[in-house]
Design a protein around this motif. Structure first.
Motif, PDB file in Angstrom:
ATOM      1  N   VAL A   5       1.020  -1.108   0.046  1.00 13.31           N
ATOM      2  CA  VAL A   5      -0.118  -0.043  -0.029  1.00 13.31           C
ATOM      3  C   VAL A   5       0.937   1.164  -0.147  1.00 13.31           C
ATOM      4  O   VAL A   5       0.601   2.061  -0.819  1.00 13.31           O
ATOM      5  N   GLU A   6       2.039   1.372   0.754  1.00 13.07           N
ATOM      6  CA  GLU A   6       3.044   2.335   0.828  1.00 13.07           C
ATOM      7  C   GLU A   6       3.609   2.710  -0.535  1.00 13.07           C
ATOM      8  O   GLU A   6       3.577   3.695  -1.032  1.00 13.07           O
ATOM      9  N   GLN A   7       3.955   1.401  -1.322  1.00 11.75           N
ATOM     10  CA  GLN A   7       4.637   1.738  -2.552  1.00 11.75           C
ATOM     11  C   GLN A   7       3.511   2.166  -3.496  1.00 11.75           C
ATOM     12  O   GLN A   7       3.723   3.002  -4.297  1.00 11.75           O
ATOM     13  N   ASP A   8       2.133   1.848  -3.317  1.00  7.66           N
ATOM     14  CA  ASP A   8       1.012   2.454  -4.177  1.00  7.66           C
ATOM     15  C   ASP A   8       0.928   3.859  -3.957  1.00  7.66           C
ATOM     16  O   ASP A   8       0.554   4.464  -4.803  1.00  7.66           O
ATOM     17  N   ILE A   9       0.913   4.160  -2.795  1.00  3.82           N
ATOM     18  CA  ILE A   9       0.861   5.704  -2.405  1.00  3.82           C
ATOM     19  C   ILE A   9       1.863   6.451  -2.953  1.00  3.82           C
ATOM     20  O   ILE A   9       1.812   7.419  -3.560  1.00  3.82           O
ATOM     21  N   ALA A  10       3.105   5.953  -2.836  1.00  4.39           N
ATOM     22  CA  ALA A  10       4.446   6.666  -3.483  1.00  4.39           C
ATOM     23  C   ALA A  10       4.214   6.672  -4.816  1.00  4.39           C
ATOM     24  O   ALA A  10       4.488   7.904  -5.473  1.00  4.39           O
ATOM     25  N   PHE A  11       3.930   5.495  -5.539  1.00  5.65           N
ATOM     26  CA  PHE A  11       3.726   5.784  -7.096  1.00  5.65           C
ATOM     27  C   PHE A  11       2.421   6.719  -7.406  1.00  5.65           C
ATOM     28  O   PHE A  11       2.728   7.504  -8.307  1.00  5.65           O
ATOM     29  N   LEU A  12       1.456   6.651  -6.625  1.00  4.76           N
ATOM     30  CA  LEU A  12       0.501   7.456  -7.107  1.00  4.76           C
ATOM     31  C   LEU A  12       0.632   9.028  -6.857  1.00  4.76           C
ATOM     32  O   LEU A  12       0.355  10.027  -7.672  1.00  4.76           O
ATOM     33  N   THR A  13       1.429   9.249  -5.718  1.00  7.51           N
ATOM     34  CA  THR A  13       1.813  10.565  -5.545  1.00  7.51           C
ATOM     35  C   THR A  13       2.740  11.197  -6.664  1.00  7.51           C
ATOM     36  O   THR A  13       2.526  12.242  -6.905  1.00  7.51           O
ATOM     37  N   GLY A  14       3.708  10.357  -6.966  1.00  2.00           N
ATOM     38  CA  GLY A  14       4.687  10.766  -7.980  1.00  2.00           C
ATOM     39  C   GLY A  14       3.845  10.994  -9.537  1.00  2.00           C
ATOM     40  O   GLY A  14       4.190  12.100  -9.829  1.00  2.00           O
ATOM     41  N   ARG A  15       2.928  10.102  -9.805  1.00  2.00           N
ATOM     42  CA  ARG A  15       2.217  10.344 -10.920  1.00  2.00           C
ATOM     43  C   ARG A  15       1.349  11.717 -10.810  1.00  2.00           C
ATOM     44  O   ARG A  15       1.288  12.178 -12.020  1.00  2.00           O
ATOM     45  N   ILE A  16       0.749  11.937  -9.749  1.00  2.00           N
ATOM     46  CA  ILE A  16      -0.366  12.934  -9.794  1.00  2.00           C
ATOM     47  C   ILE A  16       0.464  14.299  -9.674  1.00  2.00           C
ATOM     48  O   ILE A  16       0.267  15.021 -10.487  1.00  2.00           O
ATOM     49  N   THR A  17       1.631  14.265  -9.193  1.00  2.00           N
ATOM     50  CA  THR A  17       2.646  15.458  -9.122  1.00  2.00           C
ATOM     51  C   THR A  17       3.043  15.703 -10.622  1.00  2.00           C
ATOM     52  O   THR A  17       3.045  16.824 -10.978  1.00  2.00           O
ATOM     53  N   ASN A  18       3.467  14.754 -11.283  1.00  2.00           N
ATOM     54  CA  ASN A  18       3.899  14.830 -12.585  1.00  2.00           C
ATOM     55  C   ASN A  18       2.968  15.359 -13.587  1.00  2.00           C
ATOM     56  O   ASN A  18       3.091  15.922 -14.438  1.00  2.00           O
ATOM     57  N   MET A  19       1.449  14.802 -13.454  1.00  2.00           N
ATOM     58  CA  MET A  19       0.629  15.215 -14.237  1.00  2.00           C
ATOM     59  C   MET A  19       0.244  16.595 -13.972  1.00  2.00           C
ATOM     60  O   MET A  19      -0.342  17.400 -15.021  1.00  2.00           O
ATOM     61  N   GLU A  20       0.356  17.098 -12.653  1.00  2.00           N
ATOM     62  CA  GLU A  20      -0.194  18.343 -12.445  1.00  2.00           C
ATOM     63  C   GLU A  20       0.865  19.426 -13.108  1.00  2.00           C
ATOM     64  O   GLU A  20       0.350  20.599 -13.182  1.00  2.00           O
ATOM     65  N   GLN A  21       1.924  18.994 -13.292  1.00  2.00           N
ATOM     66  CA  GLN A  21       2.910  19.946 -13.874  1.00  2.00           C
ATOM     67  C   GLN A  21       2.865  19.778 -15.192  1.00  2.00           C
ATOM     68  O   GLN A  21       3.284  21.005 -15.871  1.00  2.00           O
ATOM     69  N   HIS A  22       1.985  18.980 -15.895  1.00  2.00           N
ATOM     70  CA  HIS A  22       1.958  19.112 -17.234  1.00  2.00           C
ATOM     71  C   HIS A  22       1.132  20.069 -17.727  1.00  2.00           C
ATOM     72  O   HIS A  22       0.036  20.682 -17.039  1.00  2.00           O
ATOM     73  N   ASP A  73      -5.507  11.667   7.223  1.00  2.00           N
ATOM     74  CA  ASP A  73      -4.585  12.564   6.613  1.00  2.00           C
ATOM     75  C   ASP A  73      -3.149  12.502   7.351  1.00  2.00           C
ATOM     76  O   ASP A  73      -2.233  12.595   6.711  1.00  2.00           O
ATOM     77  N   ASP A  74      -3.199  12.211   8.559  1.00  2.00           N
ATOM     78  CA  ASP A  74      -1.793  11.769   9.301  1.00  2.00           C
ATOM     79  C   ASP A  74      -1.113  10.453   8.772  1.00  2.00           C
ATOM     80  O   ASP A  74       0.159  10.564   8.525  1.00  2.00           O
ATOM     81  N   ALA A  75      -2.059   9.575   8.526  1.00  2.07           N
ATOM     82  CA  ALA A  75      -1.431   8.512   7.924  1.00  2.07           C
ATOM     83  C   ALA A  75      -0.602   8.692   6.683  1.00  2.07           C
ATOM     84  O   ALA A  75       0.444   8.171   6.200  1.00  2.07           O
ATOM     85  N   GLY A  76      -1.336   9.234   5.854  1.00  2.00           N
ATOM     86  CA  GLY A  76      -1.100   9.363   4.507  1.00  2.00           C
ATOM     87  C   GLY A  76       0.195  10.515   4.415  1.00  2.00           C
ATOM     88  O   GLY A  76       1.152  10.127   3.664  1.00  2.00           O
ATOM     89  N   ALA A  77      -0.101  11.616   5.265  1.00  2.00           N
ATOM     90  CA  ALA A  77       1.164  12.443   5.201  1.00  2.00           C
ATOM     91  C   ALA A  77       2.080  12.214   5.789  1.00  2.00           C
ATOM     92  O   ALA A  77       3.323  12.393   5.365  1.00  2.00           O
ATOM     93  N   SER A  78       2.224  11.303   6.789  1.00  2.00           N
ATOM     94  CA  SER A  78       3.437  10.821   7.465  1.00  2.00           C
ATOM     95  C   SER A  78       4.075   9.878   6.463  1.00  2.00           C
ATOM     96  O   SER A  78       5.484  10.163   6.358  1.00  2.00           O
ATOM     97  N   PHE A  79       3.328   9.083   5.881  1.00  2.00           N
ATOM     98  CA  PHE A  79       4.153   8.277   4.986  1.00  2.00           C
ATOM     99  C   PHE A  79       4.714   9.140   3.660  1.00  2.00           C
ATOM    100  O   PHE A  79       5.872   8.728   3.430  1.00  2.00           O
ATOM    101  N   ILE A  80       3.777   9.892   3.105  1.00  2.00           N
ATOM    102  CA  ILE A  80       4.475  10.677   2.013  1.00  2.00           C
ATOM    103  C   ILE A  80       5.670  11.379   2.614  1.00  2.00           C
ATOM    104  O   ILE A  80       6.803  11.686   1.852  1.00  2.00           O
ATOM    105  N   SER A  81       5.639  12.205   3.587  1.00  2.00           N
ATOM    106  CA  SER A  81       6.815  13.059   4.368  1.00  2.00           C
ATOM    107  C   SER A  81       8.161  12.069   4.290  1.00  2.00           C
ATOM    108  O   SER A  81       9.187  12.490   4.168  1.00  2.00           O
ATOM    109  N   GLN A  82       7.974  10.900   4.711  1.00  2.00           N
ATOM    110  CA  GLN A  82       9.114   9.844   5.033  1.00  2.00           C
ATOM    111  C   GLN A  82       9.550   9.645   3.684  1.00  2.00           C
ATOM    112  O   GLN A  82      10.868   9.421   3.596  1.00  2.00           O
TER     113      GLN A  82
END
Length: 86
Positions: free
Chosen positions: A25-42, A74-83
């Motif tokens: 699940v943490e790998q999925d969150i990292a992948f999706l966060t990266g994809r969303i960031t890249n797409m938003e910059q397009h 929000d803490d769970a996701g934010a904590s993981f993403i900040s790590q």
């Protein structure tokens, strides 16, 4: 396929060891966060795909919250993403 030494992840409908599921699940969150960031910059992001990824991310964060036994979503996701960002 399971080997003879693998422990079952579910016993009587209960998760016995959440570490493998949590890692995925943490790998999925990292992948999706990266994809969303890249797409938003397009310059012209595909809104449907972006919304789909955002929905998937929200779902994965909810699963991570459940695996972490009730920490604030929000803490769970934010904590993981900040790590991952550090």
């Amino acid at each position: 396929m399971k080997t003879a030494n693998e422990q079952p992840i579910l016993v009587a409908g209960q998760l016995t060891d959440t570490s493998a599921v949590r890692a995925k699940v943490e790998q999925d969150i990292a992948f999706l966060t990266g994809r969303i960031t890249n797409m938003e910059q397009h310059p012209r992001p595909n809104k449907i795909v972006l919304e789909t990824y955002q929905g998937m991310l929200k779902s994965r964060i909810a699963v991570l919250k459940w695996l972490m036994h009730g920490q604030d979503e929000d803490d769970a996701g934010a904590s993981f993403i900040s790590q991952r960002s550090a």
